[in-house]
Every structure is written in C-alpha cells, then in structure tokens.
Design a protein around this motif. Sequence first.
Motif, PDB file in Angstrom:
ATOM      1  N   LYS A 199      -6.571   5.467   5.106  1.00 27.39           N
ATOM      2  CA  LYS A 199      -6.323   4.427   4.109  1.00 27.39           C
ATOM      3  C   LYS A 199      -6.052   3.053   4.710  1.00 27.39           C
ATOM      4  N   PHE A 200      -6.052   2.973   6.040  1.00 27.37           N
ATOM      5  CA  PHE A 200      -5.835   1.677   6.673  1.00 27.37           C
ATOM      6  C   PHE A 200      -6.954   1.320   7.648  1.00 27.37           C
ATOM      7  N   PRO A 255       0.791  -1.238   0.000  1.00 22.72           N
ATOM      8  CA  PRO A 255       0.000   0.000   0.000  1.00 22.72           C
ATOM      9  C   PRO A 255       0.821   1.284   0.000  1.00 22.72           C
ATOM     10  N   ILE A 256       2.154   1.192   0.137  1.00 20.19           N
ATOM     11  CA  ILE A 256       2.967   2.391   0.270  1.00 20.19           C
ATOM     12  C   ILE A 256       3.470   2.840  -1.098  1.00 20.19           C
ATOM     13  N   GLU A 257       3.150   4.071  -1.443  1.00 22.73           N
ATOM     14  CA  GLU A 257       3.563   4.616  -2.736  1.00 22.73           C
ATOM     15  C   GLU A 257       5.048   4.970  -2.699  1.00 22.73           C
ATOM     16  N   MET A 258       5.815   4.348  -3.594  1.00 20.37           N
ATOM     17  CA  MET A 258       7.261   4.582  -3.655  1.00 20.37           C
ATOM     18  C   MET A 258       7.634   4.766  -5.133  1.00 20.37           C
ATOM     19  N   PRO A 259       7.375   5.944  -5.670  1.00 23.69           N
ATOM     20  CA  PRO A 259       7.561   6.173  -7.113  1.00 23.69           C
ATOM     21  C   PRO A 259       9.006   6.028  -7.595  1.00 23.69           C
ATOM     22  N   ILE A 289      -6.147   3.907  17.114  1.00 16.36           N
ATOM     23  CA  ILE A 289      -4.711   4.114  17.306  1.00 16.36           C
ATOM     24  C   ILE A 289      -3.904   3.231  16.366  1.00 16.36           C
ATOM     25  N   PHE A 290      -4.383   2.016  16.087  1.00 20.85           N
ATOM     26  CA  PHE A 290      -3.644   1.128  15.185  1.00 20.85           C
ATOM     27  C   PHE A 290      -3.614   1.690  13.758  1.00 20.85           C
ATOM     28  N   SER A 291      -4.715   2.274  13.330  1.00 19.75           N
ATOM     29  CA  SER A 291      -4.737   2.888  11.997  1.00 19.75           C
ATOM     30  C   SER A 291      -3.755   4.047  11.920  1.00 19.75           C
ATOM     31  N   ARG A 292      -3.700   4.835  12.996  1.00 20.06           N
ATOM     32  CA  ARG A 292      -2.760   5.954  13.027  1.00 20.06           C
ATOM     33  C   ARG A 292      -1.315   5.467  12.961  1.00 20.06           C
ATOM     34  N   GLN A 293      -1.033   4.371  13.639  1.00 15.29           N
ATOM     35  CA  GLN A 293       0.320   3.806  13.590  1.00 15.29           C
ATOM     36  C   GLN A 293       0.717   3.455  12.162  1.00 15.29           C
ATOM     37  N   MET A 294      -0.202   2.864  11.432  1.00 22.97           N
ATOM     38  CA  MET A 294       0.108   2.443  10.062  1.00 22.97           C
ATOM     39  C   MET A 294       0.164   3.634   9.118  1.00 22.97           C
ATOM     40  N   GLU A 295      -0.668   4.632   9.335  1.00 21.80           N
ATOM     41  CA  GLU A 295      -0.593   5.848   8.517  1.00 21.80           C
ATOM     42  C   GLU A 295       0.790   6.487   8.649  1.00 21.80           C
ATOM     43  N   THR A 296       1.311   6.467   9.872  1.00 20.24           N
ATOM     44  CA  THR A 296       2.628   7.051  10.134  1.00 20.24           C
ATOM     45  C   THR A 296       3.723   6.241   9.449  1.00 20.24           C
TER      46      THR A 296
END
Length: 787
Positions: free
Chosen positions: A287-288, A95-99, A335-342
């Motif tokens: 997004k998570f 899911p992580i954009e790495m162009p 809180i878990f979603s925030r961890q993954m967003e970070t």
Amino acid sequence: MKKIYPLVAVACLALGCEQKQQKTVPETAPVALGEPDRTTLPIKEPARALYKELDARQVKAPARFDVKAPNGAPNVVVILIDDMGFGASGSFGGPIEMPTLAKLASNGVSYNRFHTTSLCSPTRVALLTGYNHHSNNAGSIMETATAFPGNNGVRPQSITPMAEVLRQNGFSTAAFGKYHETPPWEISVSGSLDRWPTHSGFDKFYGFIGGETNQWAPLVYDGTAQVELPHDPNYHFTTDMTNNAISWVRFQQALTPEKPFFVYFATGATHAPHHVPKEWIDKYKGKFDQGWDKMREETLERQKKLGIVPSGTKLAPKPKDIKDWASLSADEKKIFSRQMETYAGFGAHTDYEIGRLVSAIEDLGELDNTLIFYIVGDNGASAEGSMNGLFNEMTYFNQVPETVQDMLKHYDEWGSANTYPHYAAGWAVAMNAPFTWTKQVASDFGGTRNGMVAHWPAGIKSKGEIRTQFAHVIDIAPTVFEACHIPAPKSVNGIQQDPVEGTSLLCTFDDAAARERHTVQYFEMFGNRAVYADGWVARTIHRPAWQFKPDHTLTEDVWELYNTSEDFSLADNVAGQNAEKLKSMQDLFMKEAEHYHVLPIDDRLVERTDAKLVDRPTVMDGRTTLTLGEGMKGMGVDVFINTRNTSYTITADVEVGANGNGVIVCQGGRFGGFSFYIKKGKPAFTYNYLGLESYTVGAPQVLKPGKHTLIYEFKRAENKPGAGGTGMLSVDGTKAGENNIAKTQPGIFSVDDLADVGTDDGTPVTDYAGASKFNGKVAKVTIETKE
C-alpha cells in the motif's frame, strides 16, 4: 451513586468564552456554603473538636472529613500517541486506519489547529501541567537537560501537575505507558522520587520511564518497582499496558463507582523501534509502493475532502534533502516500502488497543460521562531514521550510517524482536502532510501540529464537527479543570503557584465559531524557533532533524513570515512584502522567550548528551570507580559508570559450582552493549557493536567449583570517540584470553536495555547457553575507568 452531568454551557458562560487569551485562569465563583476551598491544596481539614464527655455513647461523632470531587465531575481520559504526524491517521487524511479514533471523532469534535512542542518530554510536561515546557524547565528531552533555568529538567515547585490537582480534589488517578518526565539522574533507588509518576499525582503507574522502549522486551515499572515480565513469545507492551489500564479502571469502578477517575494513557507507539505483530504489517502490504511523494499528494486530497484543511491548501515544499521517490533504486523502494508498512501496522495496532480501553469504559456504563482527549502524536512524525531508515535505531544516536543492502538482509523480519527499526525521513515528511518539516523542528507545523479529538457525549452536543481555533497542548489541563469545576490551585503545600499558562477549550466544544482565545504562542527546540500571534507565524529553520549540527549560527538565522489565515500549510513565505510585520513578530518572540525562560538558547544536540559538558548532574558525577553487588539492575546511563570512550577494568569476585553459567555484569542488549559472563563454566566477555558485529574474549578452561577473581581489562588504542582496542581476560591472576575489539560505540547502548548485575534483563547482549541469570554467587563487581 449515579453521576450528575455538569451544565457545560453555564460553566462556559461563567468563564467568558469570548474573552481573549489570558495568562491566568479566570476567578471562579465564590465558594458555596458547605463546599471546600479548592484553591489551596491540600484542602484543609476542619479543626478537631475537644470533648469533656467521658462516655463516647453519649456524644454524636462528627462527620468524617472526606474530599470528594465536585458533583457531576466527569471521568477524564487523556490518550497520547507517540511520534505520529498530522497527516498519518485516516481521520486526518492519512493512510493509517484508526477506527477507534474515527469513532470518537464522529461522536465528538476534531481540532485541526492543535499544537505540541515538537519533542517528547516537553510536550508531556506541558500536557500534564497546563504550563509551557520551558516554564516546566523541560526545554528539551530530559536526557539533554542543562544547568540553565528553562532547561534543567526539574519541574519547579510553583507548578503542580494536573494529576495531583485532580487527586487532591477527589479523583482516582492512574498513568499507563510512556512517562519520560523523570530526570534520568533520578531513575534509581537513590531518587529523588519526587518526579516519578506516583509522586506526581498518580495513584497508579504501569509503564516505562524513558523516551522509548523495546515493545517486545520493555523495561517496565509498577510504581517505582521494576516488573519481571512473562516469558511469553506473543508479549507486546502496548497490549500489556492496555490490559493493566482496563484492569485498573474496572477495579476502581467496582470499589468506588461514585468516584471519578483520571487515566493518562500514553503509548510508546508509534515511536521507534517500530515493533508490531506481523499480521498487522501484512495488512498494509503493497500500500506504499507509490512512494512518499505520491502519498503526500493523496493525503492532501483526502484532507480537503474531509474538511480537515481548507480547499485552497497547497502542499508545502518538500525538504531538499529528501530524494524524489522516482529517483530511487529498486532496492531502496523495496526496503523503504517495508518500513512504512511496518509503521502503518504499528499505528493501526495501537488504535486497536486503545479501542479495547474505550470499550471497557463503555461496558462499565461510564463512556457517556467520560471526557476523552485523543491526541494523535506528541510531536510530528520522526525523521530521526535519517535518509535510509534504520535496522537499529541506536546507530542514529551513535552516528553510524546503515546501508540499504544491510537493511535488506532483515526485510522479512522487519518489525520483529530481531530488529530495532525506524523508517526513512521521507516517510516522516509524508506523515506530516501538508507541511514541510518534522519532529524536532518546532518552527514548522510539521513538527508541532497534531490531530486531536475531544469526546464527551454528556458534555459535547456537537457530533463529527471540526474546530479550527488555534490550540496548544497547554490548553488541555485548564479545559479539564473547567469541565470538572475545579480551579487551578493558587497554593499547594504552602507554595504559591504560577498562573496557568494555557487557556480552556471548553467553549469550543459546542460553538464552532467561538472566538479564538489562545492568540499568542512561542515555539523553540534546539534553536528551531517561531512565534504565533493572531494568525501570523514568524519562524526560522535552524536545523533539520536528520542533521546533528546547524548550518549557521543563531544570529545568522533567516526568518520567514506566514499568514496562516490564508496559508494553512506554511507554503508561502511573505516576509519580503511585510518587513515591518516580521520585525514586530521577531520582537514578540524575544519578549515571550525571555518571559518563559527560553533564553539563552542552546542549539547543541550531541554535546548536550554529555552531562559533564552541560553541567547536568549524574549519580556518578565524575567517579572513576563503582562497586556493585547482586540485585542491582536497571541502571541507566546517568546512574551507571561510563565505560564509553575510555579504557577500563572490571574485577569480579564470584563463586561457582560445577556448571557455572550466566551473567556477572552487563550493559545494553541485542542492539549494542557488553557482557562479562560465564558460559558452560568458561569465563568470557563479549562486546556487541550495535548488533552489527560482536567481539568475544574467552577463557579456554572451565572454572573449578569455588571462589574466583575474574578480571576483564580494555585498553583502547586511540584517544578518540568510538576507538577500538585490546580486551584481556584473566582468572585468579593468570592471563586467560585476549582479543582485538575493533570498534566501540561512542554513544549510548540503549535507552531501556540497561546495566544489570547477575542477570541480563531485556534483550540479551549475546548467547548465554541458557538463562542469563547467574547460577553462582556474585560477591562484588568493581568497574574502574582509566582515563
């Protein structure tokens, strides 16, 4: 001078791409007339001539001896991301954009069966040498080295790093970012400096030596000198290391454009602490929210569409300890979603910085003939955040649980300088999709399989293709040697070198059907062990990363068997139907383990952090007294006296003016540590317990200008790890304060917020009412432990 591009196909044929894996690099062609013998390093200079002529004007001077890289040798850039799993980046279905990674992959080749060792230091020594981690005596991270060969943390003289081989063959060499290959007891002015980057083949080093760093306040070295960082609220280490890398490449090419360069660019990201500017976190807001279970499914579907995994690949079972997302409370999900967003923002930001380096090389006109390896993780994603994640990662190393409610208090500042965060283990499993396990678990591809891209327009004709040959991090060095027409040395400084253990991947660059050469590979970390052979994997899961102790002994481990030719994700254990095959694979593991110094296996974790228990050297080596002076700073755990789990006394002779202020001596920082200091003229001692609680003993009276003897004494209440006790402060022999220190940390304060005299570098242990630098004079400080 314009570089001449090498004929990759010819080199590949000369080395026999169809041959099976071997434990030695093939013999190179005879040395051409006028070419130096590169198998012996340093390359021998010619004998000096003797002259009888008196007048120099009557004699022609000999040609200057100057070692040059082989004609057409490419530049080499090895990029290594930290703690990023196979299923994290968009190029590998995540899911992580790495162009930047995507761009290099579209113009190069991607490897979907590339492997690491499952942990930081071991992967790095293997990468930079071409030898297995136990062969390098790095069976684990340097901080858990033991006295046994294979694990003692000291690279043998019979192995020379790739950087040194390239340097002695005419390359400029530089390393930026994380190193984590120097034994911790050698990280001081006393050395030895032999295993620092600039003594291991790198002309230039700018980065940090330990296993992780605070991205907002890192402990950085330039060469072997500690760097004083700018007081910039927008400072971030990944940006800083990138700026330095770009500057070095431009400088090197401006001065010596005909000379190839080797850059090792190893980010501290995306290892915890997950620190990234808020705007990058915001890109992933919401997004998570679907959770880690759905994320694993989505990732696998993307991987299939991209051709990263075979169409029939199953999602391997999730570990039983990982909760179903649907069963979580609203607070847990938040809180878990925030961890993954970070974490995702951290990964995207890192790729952006890498893109700046790649663009700089392109602007110099060097990208075409630069061989880039972009390795997306030095191991699988990390589950060291345990089940709930962490506001302060140091709580993991001290075995102190954090609650969801405690973490929610930091929701809005997650990823900022006020946190030292890690995500929940469920996200680590999701980032390693389609596999089951995580970092530290060397017996599962979730711990060892990482995406890798090779990019070299002048040397790779294939574009956007996937390579499926089994490969390992020890294959990078021999690939570089072959691409640069440089043999692995047989002798260095008069010492015979061990045969390189990796195999070159060069023949796969333009041949998707090239025969697999790396046919056997063992894996082992803390008792998690496996062996790969011709498509089969036999393994045992000895301990998950979130447990501190295994459930059973090494002899009681249950082995499993997988046919990876049919089962990409290790989802179907076929040991029951193939008992004879399993037995032969177990025997093969023991054979490989004996040969590569894996035996005896030490499956302890916490115990191995105790140097005395495992006979690992420290600078203190059992000393109970240490006297320090001004200017001594950056002292790590293996260099500074141990005040943990003991009573101790700190005696300081100081001289102050009318407004004494600043630190006398400290260890640690904002997320755990202690500080003995003067604040607005009053002596004080603060014990910071993991950034969660603080205890201060202060004197009520302002010190008069002049010389004083200040003493802080801690008497612990119980003889057990982490026990509290009483803190007492005296000034010039008179008691000045006392307080209860309810808790102490049984484990380390910090990896990179270290001990300082006369200042508090990094993050502050407490508030000093201004700068931490002491504005008086520290004559000496003596620390004495009592037990």
